[in-house]
Design a protein around this motif. Structure first.
Motif, short mmCIF file in Angstrom:
data_model
loop_
_atom_site.label_atom_id
_atom_site.label_comp_id
_atom_site.label_asym_id
_atom_site.label_seq_id
_atom_site.Cartn_x
_atom_site.Cartn_y
_atom_site.Cartn_z
N LEU A 1 41.75 45.73 46.16
CA LEU A 1 40.67 44.73 46.16
C LEU A 1 40.88 43.80 44.97
O LEU A 1 40.27 43.95 43.91
N ASP A 2 41.73 42.80 45.21
CA ASP A 2 42.06 41.86 44.14
C ASP A 2 40.93 40.87 43.94
O ASP A 2 40.36 40.36 44.90
N GLY A 3 40.59 40.64 42.67
CA GLY A 3 39.54 39.65 42.38
C GLY A 3 38.17 40.27 42.44
O GLY A 3 37.15 39.57 42.45
N ARG B 1 41.39 22.54 42.16
CA ARG B 1 40.62 23.58 42.87
C ARG B 1 41.10 24.92 42.33
O ARG B 1 42.28 25.25 42.46
N TYR B 2 40.20 25.66 41.68
CA TYR B 2 40.58 26.98 41.15
C TYR B 2 39.43 27.95 41.37
O TYR B 2 38.34 27.73 40.84
N ILE B 3 39.68 28.98 42.21
CA ILE B 3 38.60 29.91 42.56
C ILE B 3 38.63 31.13 41.63
O ILE B 3 37.63 31.77 41.37
N GLY B 4 39.84 31.45 41.15
CA GLY B 4 39.95 32.60 40.26
C GLY B 4 40.08 33.90 41.02
O GLY B 4 39.95 34.98 40.47
N SER B 5 40.33 33.79 42.31
CA SER B 5 40.63 34.96 43.14
C SER B 5 41.91 34.61 43.88
O SER B 5 41.93 33.69 44.69
N MET B 6 43.01 35.33 43.57
CA MET B 6 44.33 34.91 44.04
C MET B 6 44.39 34.75 45.54
O MET B 6 44.94 33.76 46.04
N VAL B 7 43.77 35.69 46.27
CA VAL B 7 43.84 35.61 47.74
C VAL B 7 43.21 34.31 48.23
O VAL B 7 43.79 33.61 49.07
N PHE C 1 45.21 25.79 38.81
CA PHE C 1 45.58 26.51 37.58
C PHE C 1 44.29 26.82 36.83
O PHE C 1 43.31 26.06 36.94
N ASN C 2 44.28 27.88 36.03
CA ASN C 2 43.14 28.10 35.14
C ASN C 2 43.37 27.27 33.88
O ASN C 2 44.07 27.70 32.95
N GLU C 3 42.82 26.07 33.87
CA GLU C 3 43.08 25.16 32.73
C GLU C 3 42.36 25.61 31.48
O GLU C 3 42.52 25.01 30.42
N GLY D 1 49.27 27.99 40.29
CA GLY D 1 50.10 28.50 39.20
C GLY D 1 49.32 29.44 38.29
O GLY D 1 48.15 29.19 38.00
N TYR D 2 49.97 30.55 37.92
CA TYR D 2 49.46 31.38 36.83
C TYR D 2 50.66 31.68 35.94
O TYR D 2 51.28 32.74 36.05
N PRO D 3 51.04 30.71 35.11
CA PRO D 3 52.29 30.84 34.36
C PRO D 3 52.18 31.80 33.19
O PRO D 3 51.08 32.10 32.72
N TYR E 1 52.71 43.78 43.72
CA TYR E 1 51.69 43.73 44.79
C TYR E 1 50.78 42.50 44.67
O TYR E 1 49.73 42.44 45.29
N GLU E 2 51.17 41.52 43.87
CA GLU E 2 50.51 40.21 43.93
C GLU E 2 51.56 39.12 44.13
O GLU E 2 51.59 38.43 45.14
N ALA E 3 52.50 39.01 43.19
CA ALA E 3 53.48 37.91 43.27
C ALA E 3 54.43 38.06 44.46
O ALA E 3 54.63 37.11 45.23
N GLY F 1 52.78 36.47 31.78
CA GLY F 1 51.85 36.03 32.82
C GLY F 1 50.81 37.11 33.04
O GLY F 1 50.81 38.14 32.35
N LYS F 2 49.92 36.93 33.98
CA LYS F 2 48.85 37.91 34.23
C LYS F 2 49.07 38.64 35.57
O LYS F 2 48.77 39.83 35.68
N LEU F 3 49.57 37.94 36.56
CA LEU F 3 49.64 38.51 37.91
C LEU F 3 50.75 39.56 38.00
O LEU F 3 51.78 39.47 37.32
P1 P6P Z 1 41.81 34.30 35.35
C1 P6P Z 1 41.61 38.30 39.62
O1 P6P Z 1 41.13 39.06 38.54
C2 P6P Z 1 43.09 38.00 39.39
O2 P6P Z 1 43.82 39.19 39.29
C3 P6P Z 1 43.61 37.14 40.52
O3 P6P Z 1 42.99 37.40 41.72
C4 P6P Z 1 43.32 35.74 40.03
O4 P6P Z 1 44.24 34.78 40.51
C5 P6P Z 1 43.45 35.87 38.51
O5 P6P Z 1 43.23 37.25 38.20
C6 P6P Z 1 42.42 35.04 37.80
O6 P6P Z 1 42.65 35.19 36.41
O7 P6P Z 1 42.45 34.59 34.03
O8 P6P Z 1 42.01 32.85 35.77
O9 P6P Z 1 40.38 34.74 35.49
#
Ligand code: P6P
Length: 339
Positions: A122-124, A244-250, A213-215, A264-266, A280-282, A274-276
């Motif tokens: 359950l990502d995000g 457009r950035y929702i903050g939920s990768m899916v 991107f998360n600016e 992008g999540y560089p 099982y995400e990238a 990086g964070k991802l």
């Molecule tokens: P940030 C959600 O926690 C997640 O793992 C991904 O679904 C999402 O793309 C990323 O982290 C969001 O991270 O740092 O922008 O809140």
């Protein structure tokens, strides 16, 4: 053929995958079909729990007890248990890797099959209280004869996956899947309990107008990222891109596949790798992006070519429309002295 599929000829996910198997002829044993059926069952089960959570705030912290006095599980823990149990019981898996589990699960002989599934159940999930779309992400490897169901079977490049997909839980439940022959999207008809083919042959536009991107991390971005974002926010010709950035990768990847643009999540000065998560995400999202005609890169390397060293390692991610990602890569090539 172009003629409308008569509504009496529903193409369910099960039927669509079975067609794949029939197309492969005798080479296919039906194991992948049965494995994908187990995965879609977990998606339906998780979807009902996500929907319930939105109603009765099921997402209480783990450790609390509910009205039945049962130990309350957080939704991502519950989703993990649902997937581990169903994948083991399918008898088609040998190795499981979950974002929720420190160690890989090696399936005992009785239930051992020939596929490895890496997944984020359950990502995000931190977004669920805000009603934001969240999702399950999964990738599937077939075990190699010489390693026969050990951790080595999942420390392989994403290019060796035989299937990848995600299920997005939102106003509707959408499962997006590729088994290496393009990308198809299915929508859950809750009344039937079936995923119905609604987005055949998803193809990502060669260029989009959206960057994702998360600016909030801008002060940490490396120069090529800063330079690229400047080029689309203050273009010397044409209009700037939309953010457009929702903050939920899916959710962000789903929109990118359908509308185009770049997600992008560089890696940056704060998150060195990086964070991802790579496995099982990238990997699954890169697999889907390439199957839909897009590009997925770390900035310096094709994501699917990376050989993982550990099951929870992270990586830098840029993915989306071919032309948009190529524009980004120009700034990395120009900055090769930086690298
Ligand atoms: P940030 C959600 O926690 C997640 O793992 C991904 O679904 C999402 O793309 C990323 O982290 C969001 O991270 O740092 O922008 O809140």
């Amino acid at each position: 053929s172009g003629e409308e599929t008569p509504s009496t000829d529903l193409i369910t996910l099960t039927r669509h995958v079975l067609n794949d198997q029939l197309r492969l002829g005798s080479a296919a044993t039906g194991d992948l079909t049965l494995l994908l059926n187990a995965i879609q069952l977990t998606s339906k089960f998780i979807a009902t729990n996500v929907r319930k959570a939105r109603l009765i705030n099921l997402v209480g912290m783990a450790g609390e007890t509910n009205v039945q006095g049962e130990e309350q599980k957080k939704l991502d823990v519950l989703s993990n248990d649902i997937m581990v149990n169903a994948l083991r019981a399918s008898g088609k898996t040998a190795v499981l890797v979950s974002e929720e589990l420190e160690e890989a699960i090696i399936i005992e002989d009785f239930y051992k099959g020939k596929y490895c599934v890496v997944f984020d159940p359950l990502d995000g999930s931190s977004n669920i209280d805000a009603g934001v779309n969240i999702g399950t992400i999964f990738g599937i490897y077939r075990i190699q004869p010489e390693t026969n169901g050990t951790i080595a079977d999942v420390l392989r490049p994403g290019s060796e996956m035989v299937a990848a997909g995600y299920t997005m839980y939102g106003s509707s439940c959408n499962l997006v899947l590729s088994t290496g022959q393009g990308v198809n999207g299915y929508t859950l008809d809750a009344a039937l309990g079936e995923f119905i083919l609604t987005h055949p042959n998803i193809t990502i536009p060669p260029r989009g107008k959206i960057y994702s991107f998360n600016e909030g991390n801008s002060m940490y971005f490396h120069p090529p990222v800063t330079a690229y974002l400047k080029s689309i926010k203050y273009p010397t010709k044409g209009k700037p891109y939309s953010a457009r950035y929702i903050g939920s990768m899916v959710a962000d990847v789903h929109r990118t596949l359908l509308y185009g643009g770049i997600f992008g999540y560089p890696d940056d000065k704060k998150s060195k790798s990086g964070k991802l998560r790579l496995l099982y995400e990238a990997f699954p999202m890169a697999y889907l992006t390439e199957q839909a005609g897009g590009v997925a890169t770390t900035g310096t390397k094709r994501i699917l070519d990376i050989v993982p060293k550990a099951i929870h390692e992270r990586c830098s991610v840029f993915l989306g429309s071919r032309d948009d990602v190529q524009d980004l890569l120009k700034f990395y090539k120009d900055a090769c002295v930086y690298l």
